[in-house]
Design a protein around this motif. Structure first.
Motif, PDB file in Angstrom:
ATOM      1  N   ASP A   5       7.509  -4.778   3.520  1.00 52.25           N
ATOM      2  CA  ASP A   5       7.166  -5.120   2.153  1.00 52.25           C
ATOM      3  C   ASP A   5       7.507  -3.949   1.249  1.00 52.25           C
ATOM      4  O   ASP A   5       7.366  -2.790   1.646  1.00 52.25           O
ATOM      5  N   TRP A   6       7.985  -4.261   0.031  1.00 52.05           N
ATOM      6  CA  TRP A   6       8.272  -3.252  -0.989  1.00 52.05           C
ATOM      7  C   TRP A   6       7.096  -3.180  -1.945  1.00 52.05           C
ATOM      8  O   TRP A   6       6.566  -4.197  -2.364  1.00 52.05           O
ATOM      9  N   SER A   7       6.721  -1.975  -2.326  1.00 49.60           N
ATOM     10  CA  SER A   7       5.682  -1.827  -3.348  1.00 49.60           C
ATOM     11  C   SER A   7       6.344  -1.785  -4.720  1.00 49.60           C
ATOM     12  O   SER A   7       7.546  -1.537  -4.842  1.00 49.60           O
ATOM     13  N   SER A   8       5.542  -1.995  -5.746  1.00 47.89           N
ATOM     14  CA  SER A   8       6.051  -1.910  -7.114  1.00 47.89           C
ATOM     15  C   SER A   8       6.382  -0.468  -7.494  1.00 47.89           C
ATOM     16  O   SER A   8       7.022  -0.224  -8.509  1.00 47.89           O
ATOM     17  N   LYS A   9       5.976   0.478  -6.653  1.00 49.24           N
ATOM     18  CA  LYS A   9       6.266   1.901  -6.887  1.00 49.24           C
ATOM     19  C   LYS A   9       7.470   2.385  -6.092  1.00 49.24           C
ATOM     20  O   LYS A   9       7.726   3.573  -6.009  1.00 49.24           O
ATOM     21  N   GLY A  10       8.202   1.445  -5.462  1.00 47.68           N
ATOM     22  CA  GLY A  10       9.430   1.799  -4.758  1.00 47.68           C
ATOM     23  C   GLY A  10       9.264   2.301  -3.342  1.00 47.68           C
ATOM     24  O   GLY A  10      10.157   2.937  -2.802  1.00 47.68           O
ATOM     25  N   VAL A  11       8.134   2.012  -2.710  1.00 44.79           N
ATOM     26  CA  VAL A  11       7.896   2.422  -1.326  1.00 44.79           C
ATOM     27  C   VAL A  11       8.106   1.196  -0.426  1.00 44.79           C
ATOM     28  O   VAL A  11       7.615   0.111  -0.714  1.00 44.79           O
ATOM     29  N   LEU A  12       8.827   1.391   0.660  1.00 42.08           N
ATOM     30  CA  LEU A  12       9.055   0.343   1.645  1.00 42.08           C
ATOM     31  C   LEU A  12       8.160   0.606   2.846  1.00 42.08           C
ATOM     32  O   LEU A  12       8.171   1.703   3.404  1.00 42.08           O
ATOM     33  N   ALA A  13       7.364  -0.374   3.236  1.00 36.15           N
ATOM     34  CA  ALA A  13       6.531  -0.281   4.433  1.00 36.15           C
ATOM     35  C   ALA A  13       7.160  -1.162   5.504  1.00 36.15           C
ATOM     36  O   ALA A  13       7.539  -2.301   5.241  1.00 36.15           O
ATOM     37  N   LEU A  22       6.395   4.418   6.254  1.00 41.69           N
ATOM     38  CA  LEU A  22       6.602   4.330   4.815  1.00 41.69           C
ATOM     39  C   LEU A  22       7.873   5.072   4.457  1.00 41.69           C
ATOM     40  O   LEU A  22       8.045   6.237   4.845  1.00 41.69           O
ATOM     41  N   TYR A  23       8.753   4.400   3.727  1.00 38.54           N
ATOM     42  CA  TYR A  23      10.010   5.006   3.288  1.00 38.54           C
ATOM     43  C   TYR A  23      10.038   5.018   1.767  1.00 38.54           C
ATOM     44  O   TYR A  23       9.784   4.007   1.124  1.00 38.54           O
ATOM     45  N   SER A  24      10.354   6.170   1.214  1.00 38.99           N
ATOM     46  CA  SER A  24      10.566   6.293  -0.223  1.00 38.99           C
ATOM     47  C   SER A  24      11.786   7.190  -0.417  1.00 38.99           C
ATOM     48  O   SER A  24      12.240   7.831   0.533  1.00 38.99           O
ATOM     49  N   PRO A  25      12.328   7.255  -1.632  1.00 39.49           N
ATOM     50  CA  PRO A  25      13.495   8.120  -1.841  1.00 39.49           C
ATOM     51  C   PRO A  25      13.226   9.593  -1.523  1.00 39.49           C
ATOM     52  O   PRO A  25      14.140  10.335  -1.210  1.00 39.49           O
ATOM     53  N   LYS A  26      11.962  10.002  -1.551  1.00 36.83           N
ATOM     54  CA  LYS A  26      11.626  11.409  -1.332  1.00 36.83           C
ATOM     55  C   LYS A  26      11.236  11.736   0.100  1.00 36.83           C
ATOM     56  O   LYS A  26      11.354  12.877   0.522  1.00 36.83           O
ATOM     57  N   GLN A  27      10.725  10.756   0.860  1.00 38.16           N
ATOM     58  CA  GLN A  27      10.258  11.075   2.212  1.00 38.16           C
ATOM     59  C   GLN A  27      10.128   9.839   3.094  1.00 38.16           C
ATOM     60  O   GLN A  27      10.068   8.725   2.610  1.00 38.16           O
ATOM     61  N   ILE A  28      10.045  10.095   4.385  1.00 41.99           N
ATOM     62  CA  ILE A  28       9.744   9.078   5.389  1.00 41.99           C
ATOM     63  C   ILE A  28       8.489   9.557   6.110  1.00 41.99           C
ATOM     64  O   ILE A  28       8.414  10.706   6.540  1.00 41.99           O
ATOM     65  N   LEU A  43       2.319  -7.088   6.786  1.00 41.35           N
ATOM     66  CA  LEU A  43       2.136  -6.015   5.806  1.00 41.35           C
ATOM     67  C   LEU A  43       2.211  -6.633   4.419  1.00 41.35           C
ATOM     68  O   LEU A  43       3.011  -7.544   4.188  1.00 41.35           O
ATOM     69  N   ASN A  44       1.399  -6.122   3.491  1.00 39.49           N
ATOM     70  CA  ASN A  44       1.475  -6.616   2.125  1.00 39.49           C
ATOM     71  C   ASN A  44       0.912  -5.563   1.169  1.00 39.49           C
ATOM     72  O   ASN A  44      -0.226  -5.115   1.340  1.00 39.49           O
ATOM     73  N   PHE A  45       1.719  -5.176   0.176  1.00 38.39           N
ATOM     74  CA  PHE A  45       1.249  -4.268  -0.863  1.00 38.39           C
ATOM     75  C   PHE A  45       0.513  -5.053  -1.943  1.00 38.39           C
ATOM     76  O   PHE A  45       0.886  -6.184  -2.274  1.00 38.39           O
ATOM     77  N   HIS A  46      -0.506  -4.426  -2.512  1.00 42.65           N
ATOM     78  CA  HIS A  46      -1.152  -4.950  -3.708  1.00 42.65           C
ATOM     79  C   HIS A  46      -0.123  -4.902  -4.836  1.00 42.65           C
ATOM     80  O   HIS A  46       0.740  -4.010  -4.845  1.00 42.65           O
ATOM     81  N   PRO A  47      -0.156  -5.825  -5.793  1.00 40.37           N
ATOM     82  CA  PRO A  47       0.844  -5.821  -6.862  1.00 40.37           C
ATOM     83  C   PRO A  47       0.962  -4.500  -7.628  1.00 40.37           C
ATOM     84  O   PRO A  47       2.033  -4.177  -8.130  1.00 40.37           O
ATOM     85  N   GLN A  48      -0.106  -3.715  -7.705  1.00 39.85           N
ATOM     86  CA  GLN A  48      -0.026  -2.426  -8.399  1.00 39.85           C
ATOM     87  C   GLN A  48       0.633  -1.352  -7.536  1.00 39.85           C
ATOM     88  O   GLN A  48       0.958  -0.295  -8.025  1.00 39.85           O
ATOM     89  N   GLY A  49       0.793  -1.622  -6.244  1.00 36.10           N
ATOM     90  CA  GLY A  49       1.558  -0.748  -5.366  1.00 36.10           C
ATOM     91  C   GLY A  49       0.832   0.385  -4.686  1.00 36.10           C
ATOM     92  O   GLY A  49       1.440   1.129  -3.927  1.00 36.10           O
ATOM     93  N   SER A  50      -0.467   0.545  -4.897  1.00 38.00           N
ATOM     94  CA  SER A  50      -1.154   1.684  -4.284  1.00 38.00           C
ATOM     95  C   SER A  50      -1.959   1.322  -3.036  1.00 38.00           C
ATOM     96  O   SER A  50      -2.397   2.206  -2.309  1.00 38.00           O
TER      97      SER A  50
END
Length: 66
Positions: A5-13, A22-28, A43-50
């Protein structure tokens, strides 16, 4: 099964067997490791992404604040 799942903050779980990554442009990073053959089923992110909910094969759900 929803094992990514992708978060609204750009993190892929991604759920692989007993681990969540967790993958983001800055770290794994590795978020959690389940024991006793409790495989990740969803897996599921909350719509706000946190918040990330992790569904396990034993029917339990875990919530992580990332």
């Amino acid at each position: 099964m929803n094992l990514l799942d992708w978060s609204s903050k750009g993190v892929l779980a991604i759920g692989l067997a007993e681990k969540v990554y967790l993958y983001s442009p800055k770290q794994i990073s590795e978020l959690c490791i389940q024991e006793n053959d409790n495989y990740i089923c969803s897996l599921n992110f909350h719509p706000q992404g946190s918040l990330l909910s992790v569904g396990l094969c034993n029917g339990k759900t875990q919530i992580y604040d990332i």
